[in-house]
Design a protein around this motif. Structure first.
Motif, PDB file in Angstrom:
ATOM      1  N   UNK A  31       0.839  -1.211   0.000  1.00  0.00           N
ATOM      2  CA  UNK A  31       0.000   0.000   0.000  1.00  0.00           C
ATOM      3  C   UNK A  31       0.868   1.254   0.000  1.00  0.00           C
ATOM      4  N   UNK A  32       1.920   1.251   0.820  1.00  0.00           N
ATOM      5  CA  UNK A  32       2.794   2.432   0.924  1.00  0.00           C
ATOM      6  C   UNK A  32       3.503   2.694  -0.407  1.00  0.00           C
ATOM      7  N   UNK A  33       4.042   1.643  -1.020  1.00  0.00           N
ATOM      8  CA  UNK A  33       4.735   1.812  -2.305  1.00  0.00           C
ATOM      9  C   UNK A  33       3.759   2.298  -3.374  1.00  0.00           C
ATOM     10  N   UNK A  34       2.563   1.717  -3.391  1.00  0.00           N
ATOM     11  CA  UNK A  34       1.545   2.137  -4.355  1.00  0.00           C
ATOM     12  C   UNK A  34       1.184   3.610  -4.162  1.00  0.00           C
ATOM     13  N   UNK A  35       1.075   4.031  -2.919  1.00  0.00           N
ATOM     14  CA  UNK A  35       0.732   5.426  -2.608  1.00  0.00           C
ATOM     15  C   UNK A  35       1.781   6.390  -3.157  1.00  0.00           C
ATOM     16  N   UNK A  36       3.049   6.111  -2.889  1.00  0.00           N
ATOM     17  CA  UNK A  36       4.100   7.035  -3.325  1.00  0.00           C
ATOM     18  C   UNK A  36       4.225   7.070  -4.853  1.00  0.00           C
ATOM     19  N   UNK A  37       3.995   5.943  -5.511  1.00  0.00           N
ATOM     20  CA  UNK A  37       4.017   5.942  -6.965  1.00  0.00           C
ATOM     21  C   UNK A  37       2.868   6.779  -7.533  1.00  0.00           C
ATOM     22  N   UNK A  56      -6.689   7.753   0.300  1.00  0.00           N
ATOM     23  CA  UNK A  56      -6.123   6.577   0.969  1.00  0.00           C
ATOM     24  C   UNK A  56      -6.798   6.322   2.313  1.00  0.00           C
ATOM     25  N   UNK A  57      -7.066   7.392   3.039  1.00  0.00           N
ATOM     26  CA  UNK A  57      -7.688   7.268   4.364  1.00  0.00           C
ATOM     27  C   UNK A  57      -9.034   6.563   4.266  1.00  0.00           C
ATOM     28  N   UNK A  63     -11.644  -0.916   1.311  1.00  0.00           N
ATOM     29  CA  UNK A  63     -11.194  -2.004   0.439  1.00  0.00           C
ATOM     30  C   UNK A  63     -10.924  -3.277   1.237  1.00  0.00           C
ATOM     31  N   UNK A  64     -10.277  -3.136   2.397  1.00  0.00           N
ATOM     32  CA  UNK A  64     -10.003  -4.303   3.246  1.00  0.00           C
ATOM     33  C   UNK A  64     -11.305  -4.924   3.745  1.00  0.00           C
ATOM     34  N   UNK A  65     -12.233  -4.065   4.152  1.00  0.00           N
ATOM     35  CA  UNK A  65     -13.534  -4.564   4.622  1.00  0.00           C
ATOM     36  C   UNK A  65     -14.257  -5.318   3.505  1.00  0.00           C
ATOM     37  N   UNK A 106     -15.251   3.550  -3.762  1.00  0.00           N
ATOM     38  CA  UNK A 106     -14.838   4.660  -2.903  1.00  0.00           C
ATOM     39  C   UNK A 106     -14.244   5.791  -3.728  1.00  0.00           C
ATOM     40  N   UNK A 107     -13.388   5.440  -4.686  1.00  0.00           N
ATOM     41  CA  UNK A 107     -12.754   6.449  -5.536  1.00  0.00           C
ATOM     42  C   UNK A 107     -13.783   7.188  -6.380  1.00  0.00           C
ATOM     43  N   UNK A 108     -14.801   6.471  -6.864  1.00  0.00           N
ATOM     44  CA  UNK A 108     -15.842   7.115  -7.682  1.00  0.00           C
ATOM     45  C   UNK A 108     -16.602   8.161  -6.871  1.00  0.00           C
ATOM     46  N   UNK A 109     -16.988   7.798  -5.652  1.00  0.00           N
ATOM     47  CA  UNK A 109     -17.691   8.743  -4.784  1.00  0.00           C
ATOM     48  C   UNK A 109     -16.776   9.904  -4.409  1.00  0.00           C
ATOM     49  N   UNK A 110     -15.532   9.590  -4.098  1.00  0.00           N
ATOM     50  CA  UNK A 110     -14.550  10.608  -3.719  1.00  0.00           C
ATOM     51  C   UNK A 110     -14.350  11.619  -4.849  1.00  0.00           C
TER      52      UNK A 110
END
Length: 267
Positions: A31-37, A56-57, A63-65, A106-110
């Motif tokens: 997740x961290x590597x994906x975020x920075x990329x 991300x927050x 996504x995990x849920x 989540x991304x669509x709503x965001x």
């Protein structure tokens, strides 16, 4: 020849009485590597770092849920007998298709709330998603899950695999296909293809759709080798979803290509 088979300890270390598992460490690393990329590419395309931080927050826990709910639904015969294990995600049991559904929704709503073009953000995130998945598969390796059918040690040695992988694939008294590795390598390959695709004259959204198609092609074939697939009646759920994503993505690419109002990145 006799071999000493010693599986790797799934627990990395303990914080007092609390075990910290490699599965969680590897997932978080991905997740961290994906975020920075994503942040790095976002800056090139005019999207501030705070956008990805805020997304991300929300996206990660949802996504995990969703990944866990998806997995539990398809394994309900088991979890209905042991409901206390539903929350034990540190032991594995996160379905990537469930995570993908949760993350995309989540991304669509965001994006709607922030007035950001969804497909622009999705194109930025696509290579990050696939590299995160490639890394995350090694969490399955540490838990000795997501493996394939029975093979011989000679077969695994013929793949030029190091002993720590071969020994970890000795499960329930037999050696297994390292399908986690096959998928991880395929995902790394898809990551490279998506990076190259960014340099071509594709339309907005096509990098994301290419991610869905390429990942699904690899997942379809790898899933056919696995022995722990989630089933939908007599069909492998992941294969069914993969075919659906390939068809839907290909149709959307075709339809959107005919829409001259959708810009190309070269423009």
């Amino acid at each position: 020849m006799l071999y000493t088979i010693q599986p790797l300890d799934p627990v990395a270390f303990k914080l007092g009485p609390i075990p910290v598992r490699w599965y969680g460490i590897i997932i978080v690393t991905g997740i961290i590597i994906a975020y920075f990329l994503a942040v790095r590419e976002g800056k090139k395309r005019g999207i501030r770092e705070e956008v990805f931080t805020d997304l991300l927050i929300w996206a990660v826990p949802i996504a995990i849920l969703c990944a866990r709910i998806y997995y539990v639904i398809f394994q309900w015969d088991y979890y209905s007998l042991y409901p206390e294990q539903i929350v034990q995600i540190w032991r594995g049991g996160l379905a990537i298709h469930g995570a993908l559904i949760g993350a995309v929704a989540t991304a669509a709503v965001f994006c709607y709330k922030r007035k950001i073009p969804f497909f622009k953000l999705a194109d930025i995130a696509a290579p990050s998603l696939i590299i995160g998945q490639a890394i995350g598969r090694w969490g399955n390796f540490m838990n000795q899950e997501a493996y394939g059918g029975v093979v011989t040690r000679e077969f695994l040695e013929g793949l030029r695999l190091p002993d720590f992988i071969i020994n970890q694939m000795y499960i329930d008294g037999q050696y297994r296909h390292p399908t986690f590795l096959y998928e991880s390598l395929w995902n790394f390959f898809v990551f490279l293809l998506l990076i190259l695709l960014r340099r071509t004259k594709v339309k907005q959204g096509e990098i994301f759709f290419a991610y869905l198609i390429l990942y699904s092609v690899g997942r379809f074939f790898v899933e056919g080798m696995r022995t722990d697939s989630l089933m939908f009646f007599n069909l492998r759920a992941a294969q069914l979803v993969s075919v659906s994503l390939i068809v839907i993505s290909a149709v959307l690419i075709f339809v959107r290509r005919r829409n001259k109002e959708i810009p190309r990145y070269s423009e």
